[in-house]
Design an enzyme around this catalytic site. Sequence first.
Site, PDB file in Angstrom:
ATOM      1  N   GLY A   6       0.894  -1.217   0.009  1.00 55.73           N
ATOM      2  CA  GLY A   6       0.040  -0.192  -0.039  1.00 55.73           C
ATOM      3  C   GLY A   6       0.883   1.103  -0.028  1.00 55.73           C
ATOM      4  O   GLY A   6       1.059   1.868   1.105  1.00 55.73           O
ATOM      5  N   TYR A   7       1.360   1.616  -1.103  1.00 51.77           N
ATOM      6  CA  TYR A   7       1.930   2.945  -1.274  1.00 51.77           C
ATOM      7  C   TYR A   7       1.209   4.095  -2.188  1.00 51.77           C
ATOM      8  O   TYR A   7       0.645   5.030  -1.476  1.00 51.77           O
ATOM      9  CB  TYR A   7       3.330   2.858  -2.227  1.00 51.77           C
ATOM     10  CG  TYR A   7       4.314   1.955  -1.700  1.00 51.77           C
ATOM     11  CD1 TYR A   7       4.581   1.678  -0.447  1.00 51.77           C
ATOM     12  CD2 TYR A   7       5.260   1.223  -2.396  1.00 51.77           C
ATOM     13  CE1 TYR A   7       5.755   1.019   0.053  1.00 51.77           C
ATOM     14  CE2 TYR A   7       6.507   0.576  -2.192  1.00 51.77           C
ATOM     15  CZ  TYR A   7       6.615   0.437  -1.040  1.00 51.77           C
ATOM     16  OH  TYR A   7       7.795  -0.414  -0.570  1.00 51.77           O
ATOM     17  N   SER A   8       0.671   3.639  -3.175  1.00 52.20           N
ATOM     18  CA  SER A   8       0.031   4.462  -4.096  1.00 52.20           C
ATOM     19  C   SER A   8      -1.224   5.269  -3.702  1.00 52.20           C
ATOM     20  O   SER A   8      -1.920   4.287  -3.053  1.00 52.20           O
ATOM     21  CB  SER A   8       0.008   4.096  -5.511  1.00 52.20           C
ATOM     22  OG  SER A   8       1.127   3.618  -5.994  1.00 52.20           O
ATOM     23  N   SER A  24      -2.148  -3.984  -5.874  1.00 52.40           N
ATOM     24  CA  SER A  24      -2.095  -5.174  -6.586  1.00 52.40           C
ATOM     25  C   SER A  24      -2.497  -6.562  -5.601  1.00 52.40           C
ATOM     26  O   SER A  24      -1.795  -6.268  -4.489  1.00 52.40           O
ATOM     27  CB  SER A  24      -0.980  -5.483  -7.540  1.00 52.40           C
ATOM     28  OG  SER A  24      -0.854  -4.403  -8.527  1.00 52.40           O
ATOM     29  N   GLU A  84      12.411  -3.756  -4.872  1.00 55.42           N
ATOM     30  CA  GLU A  84      11.357  -3.892  -5.847  1.00 55.42           C
ATOM     31  C   GLU A  84      12.133  -3.880  -7.133  1.00 55.42           C
ATOM     32  O   GLU A  84      11.620  -4.382  -8.051  1.00 55.42           O
ATOM     33  CB  GLU A  84      10.410  -2.953  -5.572  1.00 55.42           C
ATOM     34  CG  GLU A  84       9.333  -2.906  -6.635  1.00 55.42           C
ATOM     35  CD  GLU A  84       8.027  -2.256  -6.290  1.00 55.42           C
ATOM     36  OE1 GLU A  84       7.972  -1.604  -5.304  1.00 55.42           O
ATOM     37  OE2 GLU A  84       6.953  -2.257  -7.210  1.00 55.42           O
ATOM     38  N   GLU A 140      10.020   7.086 -16.782  1.00 60.61           N
ATOM     39  CA  GLU A 140      10.594   8.350 -16.930  1.00 60.61           C
ATOM     40  C   GLU A 140      10.970   8.662 -15.176  1.00 60.61           C
ATOM     41  O   GLU A 140      12.199   9.133 -15.342  1.00 60.61           O
ATOM     42  CB  GLU A 140       9.324   9.290 -16.725  1.00 60.61           C
ATOM     43  CG  GLU A 140       8.585   9.489 -18.124  1.00 60.61           C
ATOM     44  CD  GLU A 140       7.720   8.671 -18.676  1.00 60.61           C
ATOM     45  OE1 GLU A 140       7.377   7.440 -17.887  1.00 60.61           O
ATOM     46  OE2 GLU A 140       7.017   8.411 -19.721  1.00 60.61           O
TER      47      GLU A 140
END
Length: 387
Positions: free
Chosen positions: A129-131, A163, A246, A372
């Site tokens: 749970g980051y974003s 995810s 990661e 990017e």
Amino acid sequence: MDFKFTPKEEAFREELAGFVKNELPPDWLGAEEEYTPERWPMTRATSAKLGKRGWLSQSWPKEYGGQQAPLLTQLVFQEEANYWGIPGIGMGIGGTAWVAPSLLMYGTPEQKQEHLPPIASGERFWCTGYSEPGSGSDLASLSTRARLDGDHFIVDGQKVWTSAAHVADWCWLAARTDPAAPQHKGISMLLVDMKTPGITVRPLVNMANAHSFNEVYFDGVRVPKSGLVGELNRGWYIVMTALDFERAWPGVRYASIARRIMDELLKYTLQAGLKPQHRTRLAQIAVETAVGRALSWRVVDVINHDRVPNFEASEVKVFTTEVVARAIQTGLEILGLYGQLSPDSHQVRLQGWLEQIYQVIVGNLIAGGSSEVQRNIIALRGLGLPR
Ligand SMILES: Cc1cc2nc3c(=O)[nH]c(=O)nc-3n(C[C@H](O)[C@H](O)[C@H](O)COP(=O)(O)OP(=O)(O)OC[C@H]3O[C@@H](n4cnc5c(N)ncnc54)[C@H](O)[C@@H]3O)c2cc1C
């Protein structure tokens, strides 16, 4: 540098090929989405089989369910598992790749004892749970709040693109614990049981029509203080290390997938015939695949020397995901109109595998930090260029 693998490592490759033959369906090319309702039972069952053989935790210390094997054994496992498309090696999103390595570095003895053995045995699945809706590349701006209240944190907020949250047992959660501090200095890492009351998981269906990621809502979720990883408000540094982990192993993953695509395309073209322009395209992909594999070995070598790979991990992540994208593009051109057929068509070629990964790879160019963002890291930390 010696690029040869030992006879023992080569024998392990053979053992893994035997596992694929015995345990996976015939002509298996790989499941690009492992956590859809259709694939999940197979993913879970395969994880348990891998865990039973000790293959999910080769390089960890024995006391936590590991094998204390050399890191190169893990490299061989990762290469073969990804080449053959063995599902369930990640233990959800991050279980083996960054939750376990981060806990080995920063976890308390109790946290290691509680979480590492069930990951090693293939039983405990994780989500990350980051974003959040307003925080992706700029992750330090995250606003999910964790407020200390006696022995517990109370978590409120929303995560997105999470995810495997719909199948995960636990969440590796980044939350804001000090809103008054500068952004990077007010974040903490928490281990959250997904069965805790107040957590709601809502499906997001991706462009390949698969339910793989989710929105996750936290509404007054009580997380025991013992779930704090490392120091309070120092979580950003753990996130940074976890992100380096990661980005380290996916290089091996995508270099192996690129190799498999190459091999399948070669088999196909030798049977079906080849247009002259495809010869040079395939040769170019072969060169890039070899470079990607070498770069992925370099990152493993960095870890093997007890350093956390940093810009090297970004280099290999951006390069190998883009090689896979180019390899698929080439493959679809070779297949021509057949390339557009999905797996259920009776005219399908290569089981519709390329059509499936074509859609999934778009997300892989973004997940874990977009191309990017990786290039920014290489410029800043690798080349020393100014911001
Ligand atoms: C398949 C998939 C699985 C995922 N799984 C998870 C998961 O399990 N857990 C989780 O927490 N997150 C997950 N994510 C989310 C992922 O980490 C974010 O999508 C990613 O970090 C980008 O954030 P964003 O979507 O908010 O895009 P934004 O940050 O809004 O970026 C939008 C665009 O702007 C570009 N951009 C942004 N900043 C810069 C910059 N400084 N310089 C140049 N260009 C820039 C980006 O490259 C991108 O093209 C997943 C994403 C995908 C696609």
